[in-house]
Design a protein around this motif. Sequence first.
Motif, PDB file in Angstrom:
ATOM      1  N   SER A  80      33.821 -30.488  15.616  1.00  0.00           N
ATOM      2  CA  SER A  80      34.079 -30.230  14.207  1.00  0.00           C
ATOM      3  C   SER A  80      34.779 -28.896  14.022  1.00  0.00           C
ATOM      4  N   GLY A  81      35.658 -28.850  13.033  1.00  0.00           N
ATOM      5  CA  GLY A  81      36.329 -27.595  12.726  1.00  0.00           C
ATOM      6  C   GLY A  81      35.440 -26.608  11.994  1.00  0.00           C
ATOM      7  N   PHE A  82      34.248 -27.043  11.580  1.00  0.00           N
ATOM      8  CA  PHE A  82      33.333 -26.167  10.865  1.00  0.00           C
ATOM      9  C   PHE A  82      32.115 -25.854  11.728  1.00  0.00           C
ATOM     10  N   ALA A  83      31.745 -24.574  11.774  1.00  0.00           N
ATOM     11  CA  ALA A  83      30.512 -24.165  12.439  1.00  0.00           C
ATOM     12  C   ALA A  83      29.318 -24.666  11.633  1.00  0.00           C
ATOM     13  N   PRO A  84      28.137 -24.770  12.245  1.00  0.00           N
ATOM     14  CA  PRO A  84      26.962 -25.289  11.530  1.00  0.00           C
ATOM     15  C   PRO A  84      26.647 -24.543  10.235  1.00  0.00           C
ATOM     16  N   LEU A  85      26.853 -23.230  10.212  1.00  0.00           N
ATOM     17  CA  LEU A  85      26.551 -22.467   8.996  1.00  0.00           C
ATOM     18  C   LEU A  85      27.591 -22.670   7.903  1.00  0.00           C
ATOM     19  N   HIS A  89      24.528 -24.784   1.058  1.00  0.00           N
ATOM     20  CA  HIS A  89      23.124 -24.444   1.228  1.00  0.00           C
ATOM     21  C   HIS A  89      22.492 -24.296  -0.150  1.00  0.00           C
ATOM     22  N   ARG A  90      21.278 -24.802  -0.294  1.00  0.00           N
ATOM     23  CA  ARG A  90      20.567 -24.751  -1.568  1.00  0.00           C
ATOM     24  C   ARG A  90      20.072 -23.335  -1.856  1.00  0.00           C
ATOM     25  N   THR A  91      20.284 -22.887  -3.098  1.00  0.00           N
ATOM     26  CA  THR A  91      19.774 -21.592  -3.558  1.00  0.00           C
ATOM     27  C   THR A  91      18.720 -21.832  -4.638  1.00  0.00           C
ATOM     28  N   ARG A 110      24.261 -13.465   8.226  1.00  0.00           N
ATOM     29  CA  ARG A 110      22.910 -13.290   8.764  1.00  0.00           C
ATOM     30  C   ARG A 110      22.359 -11.900   8.430  1.00  0.00           C
ATOM     31  N   GLY A 111      23.236 -10.905   8.480  1.00  0.00           N
ATOM     32  CA  GLY A 111      22.790  -9.553   8.160  1.00  0.00           C
ATOM     33  C   GLY A 111      22.288  -9.431   6.730  1.00  0.00           C
ATOM     34  N   VAL A 124      18.440 -19.871   8.455  1.00  0.00           N
ATOM     35  CA  VAL A 124      19.436 -19.453   7.460  1.00  0.00           C
ATOM     36  C   VAL A 124      19.184 -20.171   6.141  1.00  0.00           C
ATOM     37  N   ARG A 125      18.960 -21.465   6.196  1.00  0.00           N
ATOM     38  CA  ARG A 125      18.725 -22.231   4.974  1.00  0.00           C
ATOM     39  C   ARG A 125      17.461 -21.754   4.246  1.00  0.00           C
ATOM     40  N   ALA A 126      16.430 -21.469   4.999  1.00  0.00           N
ATOM     41  CA  ALA A 126      15.193 -20.991   4.381  1.00  0.00           C
ATOM     42  C   ALA A 126      15.414 -19.656   3.679  1.00  0.00           C
ATOM     43  N   ALA A 127      16.169 -18.765   4.310  1.00  0.00           N
ATOM     44  CA  ALA A 127      16.439 -17.464   3.701  1.00  0.00           C
ATOM     45  C   ALA A 127      17.324 -17.602   2.463  1.00  0.00           C
ATOM     46  N   ILE A 128      18.317 -18.462   2.529  1.00  0.00           N
ATOM     47  CA  ILE A 128      19.213 -18.656   1.389  1.00  0.00           C
ATOM     48  C   ILE A 128      18.464 -19.225   0.196  1.00  0.00           C
ATOM     49  N   SER A 129      17.480 -20.065   0.442  1.00  0.00           N
ATOM     50  CA  SER A 129      16.760 -20.734  -0.645  1.00  0.00           C
ATOM     51  C   SER A 129      16.023 -19.766  -1.558  1.00  0.00           C
ATOM     52  N   ALA A 130      15.859 -18.518  -1.148  1.00  0.00           N
ATOM     53  CA  ALA A 130      15.172 -17.516  -1.966  1.00  0.00           C
ATOM     54  C   ALA A 130      16.132 -16.699  -2.822  1.00  0.00           C
ATOM     55  N   TRP A 131      17.443 -16.960  -2.701  1.00  0.00           N
ATOM     56  CA  TRP A 131      18.449 -16.159  -3.406  1.00  0.00           C
ATOM     57  C   TRP A 131      19.061 -16.928  -4.581  1.00  0.00           C
ATOM     58  N   PRO A 132      19.377 -16.241  -5.692  1.00  0.00           N
ATOM     59  CA  PRO A 132      20.288 -16.813  -6.694  1.00  0.00           C
ATOM     60  C   PRO A 132      21.701 -16.869  -6.103  1.00  0.00           C
ATOM     61  N   LYS A 133      22.448 -17.910  -6.446  1.00  0.00           N
ATOM     62  CA  LYS A 133      23.711 -18.167  -5.746  1.00  0.00           C
ATOM     63  C   LYS A 133      24.759 -17.069  -5.951  1.00  0.00           C
TER      64      LYS A 133
END
Length: 422
Positions: A80-85, A89-91, A110-111, A124-133
């Motif tokens: 795939s031309g896209f990396a997994p990240l 992702h749900r916010t 990641r930083g 990554v998905r778990a961390a993103i889920s705690a942020w407003p987009k």
Amino acid sequence: MIEQVWAALGGDPAELPRLTTTGPAHTLASRFPVTAFGTATIGAALLAATDRPVAIDTRQAAVALCSERHLRVDGASPGSGFAPLSAFHRTTDGWIRLHANYPWHAAAARGVLGLGEDAGLDEVRAAISAWPKVDLETAIHEAGGVAAATRTEEEWAATGAGRAALALPLVERRRIGDAAPRPSARAGGLRVLDLTRVIAGPVATRTLAAHGADVLRIDPPHRPELPAQAWETLPGKRSAIADLPLPELLAGADVLVTGYRPGALDRFGLAPEELARTHPGLVVVTLSAWGHTGPWAHRRGFDSLVQTASGIGLVEGSPGALPAQVLDHATGYLGAAAALLAVAEQRRSGGTHHVRLALAGTATFLQGLPRGEPDAVEVDPAPHVESLGRFTLASPPGTVDGQPLHWPSVPEPGAASPTWLR
């Protein structure tokens, strides 16, 4: 559609009868007229490249507009031309799309999320889920990464960045200095200095190479290109590794194409107005994600993120995406056409010409076209790909005088000397 695209490029309408378009009306399924628009941009590049009769079939256009999907190396897909990240992702309040194909962009994301380099997709998905987009979008950009929050078209239009994007033309060509006319025209014999990456700029320059230009792609030694992207966008070109600035190459170039953020290369003497002073008569083509005005002018961006921010993603799904990275590909073909038209104008009346395009401007144009239901015929790619050494690649789209185009050389990343052939 070709009439609108050709007019936006400033092309002579008397040239339009030289182009024949064939094939089904829909070969890429979308609510937007992706088939017609993408095919028209390819047709415009063909018209600008030659004074002979040209043609494009919508089935070949569909393959060309998804060319990265048809790359094979020793008979196998490079993946795939896209990396997994690089996904949605749900916010806390919607969705955000990351672009993390390059390791330095993944590290930035990641930083911001407080994760180490070895953090996987689930973390990554778990961390993103705690942020407003929008908060996360801003934080990632400030950290040197790349992301876009999903917006509706109305929400995009209400932002400063959206208002700036909605004011962008599809193509802008301006005269930025005086110069005597240079000899020769059309693509054959042109020297093109290629300072681009990813898809839009490389599509523009490989199109020029397919029509006979000597295209020299330069990559910096500290930021190597991803192998699959290099193989897919380098056929017909020469590729070298070198540091900026490049005064001897600029002195011998007819066209310079850059694909960096507005102003990013100015410190190397590559601002268009500075080039008009130091290299009069050069045609300068600049491609960017968000355009040269507005609060996002200096943000990094890619096709997938422009689709997401502009509302295209929510029109296509919940969220979704266009069936091809058509903002990239169409902007690339428009860039090639505009470069050739600017060269022709320079040869007629002189001057230093600057061509400016942006993925956001291409999105604005596409969003302004009539829409329909997503349907399309299935396309067999086999007639529209070719073998080139160890590689199988989508062929250059279109015919000239009834003859198909082919890539003139195999992709060899970093193998060339940073000098002109002739």
